[in-house]
Each structure stands twice: as structure tokens, then as C-alpha cells.
Design a protein around this motif. Structure first.
Motif, PDB file in Angstrom:
ATOM      1  N   UNK A   1       0.819  -0.963  -0.012  1.00 48.86           N
ATOM      2  CA  UNK A   1       0.096  -0.206  -0.158  1.00 48.86           C
ATOM      3  C   UNK A   1       0.929   1.261   0.163  1.00 48.86           C
ATOM      4  N   UNK A   2       0.655   2.180  -1.030  1.00 49.63           N
ATOM      5  CA  UNK A   2       1.205   3.473  -1.010  1.00 49.63           C
ATOM      6  C   UNK A   2       0.409   4.701  -1.284  1.00 49.63           C
ATOM      7  N   UNK A   3       0.707   5.673  -0.515  1.00 50.57           N
ATOM      8  CA  UNK A   3       0.020   6.871  -0.790  1.00 50.57           C
ATOM      9  C   UNK A   3       1.220   7.979  -0.857  1.00 50.57           C
ATOM     10  N   UNK A   4       1.326   8.408  -2.242  1.00 45.16           N
ATOM     11  CA  UNK A   4       2.512   9.418  -2.381  1.00 45.16           C
ATOM     12  C   UNK A   4       1.829  10.815  -2.699  1.00 45.16           C
ATOM     13  N   UNK A  35      -7.495  15.068   3.394  1.00 45.36           N
ATOM     14  CA  UNK A  35      -6.358  15.876   3.382  1.00 45.36           C
ATOM     15  C   UNK A  35      -6.178  16.196   4.916  1.00 45.36           C
ATOM     16  N   UNK A  36      -4.981  15.958   5.418  1.00 37.66           N
ATOM     17  CA  UNK A  36      -4.775  16.643   6.822  1.00 37.66           C
ATOM     18  C   UNK A  36      -3.810  17.265   6.771  1.00 37.66           C
ATOM     19  N   UNK A  37      -3.496  18.402   7.743  1.00 34.64           N
ATOM     20  CA  UNK A  37      -2.290  19.106   7.851  1.00 34.64           C
ATOM     21  C   UNK A  37      -1.847  19.093   9.325  1.00 34.64           C
ATOM     22  N   UNK A  93       1.181  18.378   4.825  1.00 36.29           N
ATOM     23  CA  UNK A  93      -0.226  17.950   4.288  1.00 36.29           C
ATOM     24  C   UNK A  93       0.055  16.687   4.174  1.00 36.29           C
ATOM     25  N   UNK A  94      -1.060  15.895   4.684  1.00 38.83           N
ATOM     26  CA  UNK A  94      -0.858  14.212   4.481  1.00 38.83           C
ATOM     27  C   UNK A  94      -2.192  13.893   3.881  1.00 38.83           C
ATOM     28  N   UNK A 107       3.118  10.037   3.299  1.00 38.71           N
ATOM     29  CA  UNK A 107       4.358  10.422   3.934  1.00 38.71           C
ATOM     30  C   UNK A 107       4.329  12.053   4.195  1.00 38.71           C
ATOM     31  N   UNK A 108       3.520  12.537   3.533  1.00 41.48           N
ATOM     32  CA  UNK A 108       3.369  14.263   3.719  1.00 41.48           C
ATOM     33  C   UNK A 108       4.162  15.050   2.659  1.00 41.48           C
ATOM     34  N   UNK A 109       3.668  16.127   2.344  1.00 43.10           N
ATOM     35  CA  UNK A 109       4.230  17.130   1.461  1.00 43.10           C
ATOM     36  C   UNK A 109       4.257  18.625   2.275  1.00 43.10           C
TER      37      UNK A 109
END
Length: 115
Positions: A1-4, A35-37, A93-94, A107-109
Motif C-alpha cells: 500500500x502506498x500513498x504518495x 487531506x490533513x495538515x 499536508x498528509x 508521507x506528507x508534503x
């Protein structure tokens, strides 16, 4: 599983950014996407969420009218269009995927709003 996540960066106040979150390894269309931050020293904040089919959206009061969440289930991607950015939008932001208690995080940006 990946969220990029991608699309973060430095922008001046009043500017715009579009974040993307590419998902893989699970059935994307079965998950509510959000989206979270987070700012260091503060609680993680839910910014926006979108239903599985994309027909329902919720926003925090601090971003309503400025941010737009969307998703493309054919591309397994969720987006966050951020307009009229303010310095207080500065955060990591996640991307989050959630279905019936099963939760995945990216992993967040970093988004930095500064002149």
C-alpha cells in the motif's frame, strides 16, 4: 500500500498550489479520501474529505471557499486545489485513506506560504 503526495512547495501569500496523492496497493474507490495538515506543536487538522464516489465533500472552516478536494478513481488519485493561500496554511499536508477502520497515510508534503 502506498500513498504518495506531491505538489507542495513555497508560494507567496495569495498564490495557489495543487497537491496530488497517488494511491496504489488497495481498492482506491472503496476508500474515503482526506487531506490533513500538521504544524509542529499543534494537533493534526482535517482539512478536507471526499466520499468514495466523489459526490460529497467536507471542509474545515479555515479553508472553506479557498480549497477544493477532488478525486479521479480511474487514476487512483486525490487532489487538493489550494487558492488564496495564507501564511497560516503553512504545514505538512498528509493524504489519508479510510474505510471501515482501515486507515492508510502518506508521507506528507510541505507547503510553505511566505513572502
Amino acid at each position: 500500500v502506498q500513498l504518495v503526495e506531491s505538489g507542495g512547495g513555497l508560494v507567496q501569500p495569495g498564490g495557489s498550489l495543487r497537491l496530488s496523492c497517488a494511491a496504489s496497493g488497495f481498492t482506491f474507490s472503496s476508500y474515503v479520501m482526506s487531506w490533513y495538515r500538521q504544524v509542529p506543536g499543534k494537533e493534526c487538522e482535517l482539512v478536507a474529505a471526499i466520499t468514495r464516489a466523489g459526490d460529497g465533500k467536507n471542509y474545515s472552516g479555515s479553508v472553506k471557499g479557498r480549497f477544493t478536494i477532488s478525486r479521479d478513481n480511474a487514476k487512483n488519485t486525490v487532489y487538493l486545489q489550494m487558492n488564496s493561500l495564507k501564511p497560516e496554511d503553512t504545514a505538512v499536508y498528509y493524504c489519508n485513506a479510510n474505510t471501515y477502520g482501515r486507515v492508510y497515510w502518506g508521507q506528507g508534503t510541505q507547503v510553505t506560504v511566505s513572502s
